[in-house]
Design a protein around this motif. Sequence first.
Motif, PDB file in Angstrom:
ATOM      1  N   CYS A 274       3.614  -2.491   6.322  1.00 50.83           N
ATOM      2  CA  CYS A 274       2.285  -2.905   5.851  1.00 50.83           C
ATOM      3  C   CYS A 274       1.230  -2.233   6.713  1.00 50.83           C
ATOM      4  CB  CYS A 274       2.089  -4.419   5.964  1.00 50.83           C
ATOM      5  SG  CYS A 274       3.518  -5.412   5.535  1.00 50.83           S
ATOM      6  N   CYS A 277      -0.883   0.860   5.866  1.00 44.52           N
ATOM      7  CA  CYS A 277      -1.941   0.817   4.858  1.00 44.52           C
ATOM      8  C   CYS A 277      -2.972  -0.293   5.092  1.00 44.52           C
ATOM      9  CB  CYS A 277      -1.347   0.644   3.467  1.00 44.52           C
ATOM     10  SG  CYS A 277      -0.288   2.004   2.959  1.00 44.52           S
ATOM     11  N   HIS A 278      -2.635  -1.279   5.931  1.00 40.84           N
ATOM     12  CA  HIS A 278      -3.551  -2.399   6.151  1.00 40.84           C
ATOM     13  C   HIS A 278      -3.805  -2.558   7.634  1.00 40.84           C
ATOM     14  CE1 HIS A 278      -3.221  -3.938   2.041  1.00 40.84           C
ATOM     15  NE2 HIS A 278      -1.928  -3.687   2.103  1.00 40.84           N
ATOM     16  N   TYR A 290      -6.837  -6.904   6.673  1.00 41.42           N
ATOM     17  CA  TYR A 290      -6.597  -8.347   6.557  1.00 41.42           C
ATOM     18  C   TYR A 290      -7.662  -9.144   7.285  1.00 41.42           C
ATOM     19  CZ  TYR A 290      -1.815  -7.051   5.196  1.00 41.42           C
ATOM     20  OH  TYR A 290      -0.724  -6.525   4.582  1.00 41.42           O
ATOM     21  N   ARG A 298     -12.349 -11.825  -3.742  1.00 40.85           N
ATOM     22  CA  ARG A 298     -11.975 -10.414  -3.840  1.00 40.85           C
ATOM     23  C   ARG A 298     -12.390  -9.871  -5.208  1.00 40.85           C
ATOM     24  NH1 ARG A 298     -11.683  -6.556  -1.174  1.00 40.85           N
ATOM     25  NH2 ARG A 298     -10.128  -7.267   0.319  1.00 40.85           N
ATOM     26  N   TYR A 312      -2.656 -15.610  -4.332  1.00 41.92           N
ATOM     27  CA  TYR A 312      -3.098 -14.223  -4.526  1.00 41.92           C
ATOM     28  C   TYR A 312      -2.363 -13.285  -3.566  1.00 41.92           C
ATOM     29  CZ  TYR A 312      -6.010 -10.069  -4.274  1.00 41.92           C
ATOM     30  OH  TYR A 312      -6.436  -8.772  -4.257  1.00 41.92           O
ATOM     31  N   PRO A 320       2.088  -5.996  -6.763  1.00 40.23           N
ATOM     32  CA  PRO A 320       0.798  -5.464  -6.292  1.00 40.23           C
ATOM     33  C   PRO A 320      -0.109  -4.963  -7.411  1.00 40.23           C
ATOM     34  CG  PRO A 320       2.638  -4.139  -5.480  1.00 40.23           C
ATOM     35  CD  PRO A 320       3.231  -5.309  -6.179  1.00 40.23           C
ATOM     36  N   ALA A 325      -7.332  -4.688  -6.076  1.00 41.59           N
ATOM     37  CA  ALA A 325      -8.624  -4.852  -5.405  1.00 41.59           C
ATOM     38  C   ALA A 325      -9.539  -3.681  -5.766  1.00 41.59           C
ATOM     39  CB  ALA A 325      -8.427  -4.944  -3.902  1.00 41.59           C
ATOM     40  N   GLN A 329      -6.902   2.339  -4.729  1.00 43.70           N
ATOM     41  CA  GLN A 329      -5.945   2.854  -5.711  1.00 43.70           C
ATOM     42  C   GLN A 329      -4.750   1.913  -5.778  1.00 43.70           C
ATOM     43  OE1 GLN A 329      -6.462   5.689  -7.602  1.00 43.70           O
ATOM     44  NE2 GLN A 329      -8.487   5.420  -6.699  1.00 43.70           N
ATOM     45  N   MET A 332       0.087   0.418  -3.729  1.00 41.92           N
ATOM     46  CA  MET A 332       0.975  -0.415  -2.912  1.00 41.92           C
ATOM     47  C   MET A 332       2.313  -0.605  -3.622  1.00 41.92           C
ATOM     48  SD  MET A 332       0.341  -4.124  -1.262  1.00 41.92           S
ATOM     49  CE  MET A 332       1.729  -5.240  -1.059  1.00 41.92           C
TER      50      MET A 332
HETATM   51  C1  HEC Z   1       1.175   2.439   0.588  1.00 40.09           C
HETATM   52  C2  HEC Z   1       0.206   1.586   1.184  1.00 40.09           C
HETATM   53  C3  HEC Z   1       0.477   0.093   1.221  1.00 40.09           C
HETATM   54  C4  HEC Z   1       1.503  -0.592   1.837  1.00 40.09           C
HETATM   55  C5  HEC Z   1       2.709   0.017   2.557  1.00 40.09           C
HETATM   56  C6  HEC Z   1       1.231  -1.981   1.683  1.00 40.09           C
HETATM   57  N1  HEC Z   1       0.082  -2.151   0.979  1.00 40.09           N
HETATM   58 FE1  HEC Z   1      -0.790  -3.920   0.501  1.00 40.09          FE
HETATM   59  N2  HEC Z   1      -2.231  -2.951  -0.545  1.00 40.09           N
HETATM   60  C7  HEC Z   1      -2.377  -1.568  -0.615  1.00 40.09           C
HETATM   61  C8  HEC Z   1      -3.548  -1.249  -1.442  1.00 40.09           C
HETATM   62  C9  HEC Z   1      -4.038   0.154  -1.777  1.00 40.09           C
HETATM   63  C10 HEC Z   1      -4.090  -2.474  -1.840  1.00 40.09           C
HETATM   64  C11 HEC Z   1      -5.336  -2.685  -2.705  1.00 40.09           C
HETATM   65  C12 HEC Z   1      -5.015  -2.416  -4.150  1.00 40.09           C
HETATM   66  C13 HEC Z   1      -4.214  -3.526  -4.735  1.00 40.09           C
HETATM   67  O1  HEC Z   1      -4.689  -4.663  -4.749  1.00 40.09           O
HETATM   68  O2  HEC Z   1      -3.083  -3.259  -5.183  1.00 40.09           O
HETATM   69  C14 HEC Z   1      -3.234  -3.512  -1.255  1.00 40.09           C
HETATM   70  C15 HEC Z   1      -3.467  -4.882  -1.416  1.00 40.09           C
HETATM   71  C16 HEC Z   1      -2.795  -5.863  -0.708  1.00 40.09           C
HETATM   72  C17 HEC Z   1      -3.163  -7.240  -0.700  1.00 40.09           C
HETATM   73  C18 HEC Z   1      -4.369  -7.840  -1.371  1.00 40.09           C
HETATM   74  C19 HEC Z   1      -5.432  -7.772  -0.289  1.00 40.09           C
HETATM   75  C20 HEC Z   1      -6.824  -8.089  -0.717  1.00 40.09           C
HETATM   76  O3  HEC Z   1      -7.599  -8.400   0.189  1.00 40.09           O
HETATM   77  O4  HEC Z   1      -7.143  -7.969  -1.902  1.00 40.09           O
HETATM   78  C21 HEC Z   1      -2.272  -7.887   0.119  1.00 40.09           C
HETATM   79  C22 HEC Z   1      -2.258  -9.355   0.481  1.00 40.09           C
HETATM   80  C23 HEC Z   1      -1.336  -6.906   0.589  1.00 40.09           C
HETATM   81  N3  HEC Z   1      -1.679  -5.688   0.074  1.00 40.09           N
HETATM   82  C24 HEC Z   1      -0.273  -7.185   1.425  1.00 40.09           C
HETATM   83  C25 HEC Z   1       0.641  -6.227   1.868  1.00 40.09           C
HETATM   84  C26 HEC Z   1       1.784  -6.541   2.673  1.00 40.09           C
HETATM   85  C27 HEC Z   1       2.123  -7.924   3.192  1.00 40.09           C
HETATM   86  C28 HEC Z   1       2.444  -5.368   2.882  1.00 40.09           C
HETATM   87  C29 HEC Z   1       3.749  -5.153   3.653  1.00 40.09           C
HETATM   88  C30 HEC Z   1       4.842  -6.031   3.314  1.00 40.09           C
HETATM   89  C31 HEC Z   1       1.689  -4.323   2.201  1.00 40.09           C
HETATM   90  N4  HEC Z   1       0.611  -4.887   1.601  1.00 40.09           N
HETATM   91  C32 HEC Z   1       2.044  -2.980   2.199  1.00 40.09           C
HETATM   92  C33 HEC Z   1      -1.568  -0.630  -0.022  1.00 40.09           C
HETATM   93  C34 HEC Z   1      -0.409  -0.921   0.682  1.00 40.09           C
END
Ligand code: HEC
Length: 396
Positions: A274, A277-278, A290, A298, A312, A320, A325, A329, A332
């Motif tokens: 995670c 990307c976050h 986060y 959101r 959510y 995802p 969001a 893009q 995820m």
């Molecule tokens: C390749 C990059 C990538 C990875 C790896 C990734 N994410 Fe994300 N995530 C994103 C993107 C881009 C968004 C915003 C677009 C969407 O909502 O899909 C997102 C959105 C989210 C959101 C919504 C956040 C919001 O404020 O709207 C959460 C919660 C989240 N991710 C949790 C996780 C967790 C937990 C992991 C690991 C287990 C993870 N992500 C791994 C790219 C990633």
Amino acid sequence: MSLLGDLNHSAFFPDSASSFSSDSDWIFYFITVVCVIFFVPICIALFGSAWKYHKANGEPADSQIDHNTTIELVWSIGPSFLLIIMFYFGAQGYLNHRTVPEGAYEIGVDAKMWGWTMNYGSGVYHPELHVVVNESTKLTMTSQDVIHSLYIPAFRVKKDIVPGRYNYLWFKATKASEKATAEQQAELDRVAKKNKETGESWSYDDHQFTPDGYRFYDLYCAEYCGTNHSEMQTVVVVHETEAELKAWIKKYSARPDGVTPAAYGATLYERRGCKSCHSTDGTKLVGPSYEGSFGTMRQLTGGSPVKVDENYVRESILYPKAKVAAGYQPVMPSYKGQLSDDDVNSLVQFIKSLGDPSAAGGEENNDTGSAAAETGDEASAAETAAGDATETTPQN
Ligand code: HEC
Ligand SMILES: [Cu+2]
């Protein structure tokens, strides 16, 4: 082995630590030496003749020299033997690499932009690759997005990972990783503890040991795969015995007793990628940070705003693309089937702990965790909708 003595410590090659290394280095050296042996005399003859037989300006050129059958036969047939030798050893090496021995120890590898997740079975995932010495190991590899390539220089193995299919690779490691001394381990533990407080991730370069106290070999992505391609690296640890490997796996099998879900969520955040990307400090990476997000509203791409609450967050991890969001893009990857219920809950608690303290209002939803898991159909319908929506330009 080689005509050139001990290749393990040569200037040209990294550690030689698998059953493939010496064959591969031998043929490499052989081809290099043959090339040099031909290149140097040919250059000397070329420049020497040009100098020796040149004529002054204006002098007429000699008539064409006729062919010389002996020389032509020698320089055609001689080198073709060398080519056959190169082909023979090259083909033999290739077939060895492609033929996975029966009963190899199997480990799953999942590649995605930009990190590695090794699957040790029974729900244990970890970014480091851990194997057993002198035992054939088979990697079954998948990619979630683009073409990656798993490359372990010390083992002389490399294989592309193409999305939409399984790619295989095998090797037999021949040198176990050195273990840290008790003194070194104490220092490593100290750093690990400090990192936990500061949120820094482990620097393999600085310590030359894994946090568990093993020396390692490097593992790289060898296929240019986007922005953070150069950081798509991890390490390989070779254990002395299978029992030792099993003990290591067991250590990571679940949330240890006494560790709070939020703390374990922080570990998963690092371990499950995670982090790439976050951020947790407000920095916008590929995805939203986060920090301060939990409890706020959101904005979504093509939909009305939603509150960032347990449901959510849970849905965002498992599906995802259901709600994307705005301004991001839909890249995820889904973690459905890759995280246990407890894992997802731990991540939710972790994200919640970083949330906006004044707006933390999701308390009453605390145990609706599994409800989101049942919305699979809805989610995939929404996924299609979200996919269409991203064709239009996202706001901001
Ligand atoms: C390749 C990059 C990538 C990875 C790896 C990734 N994410 Fe994300 N995530 C994103 C993107 C881009 C968004 C915003 C677009 C969407 O909502 O899909 C997102 C959105 C989210 C959101 C919504 C956040 C919001 O404020 O709207 C959460 C919660 C989240 N991710 C949790 C996780 C967790 C937990 C992991 C690991 C287990 C993870 N992500 C791994 C790219 C990633
Ligand atoms: Cu890659």
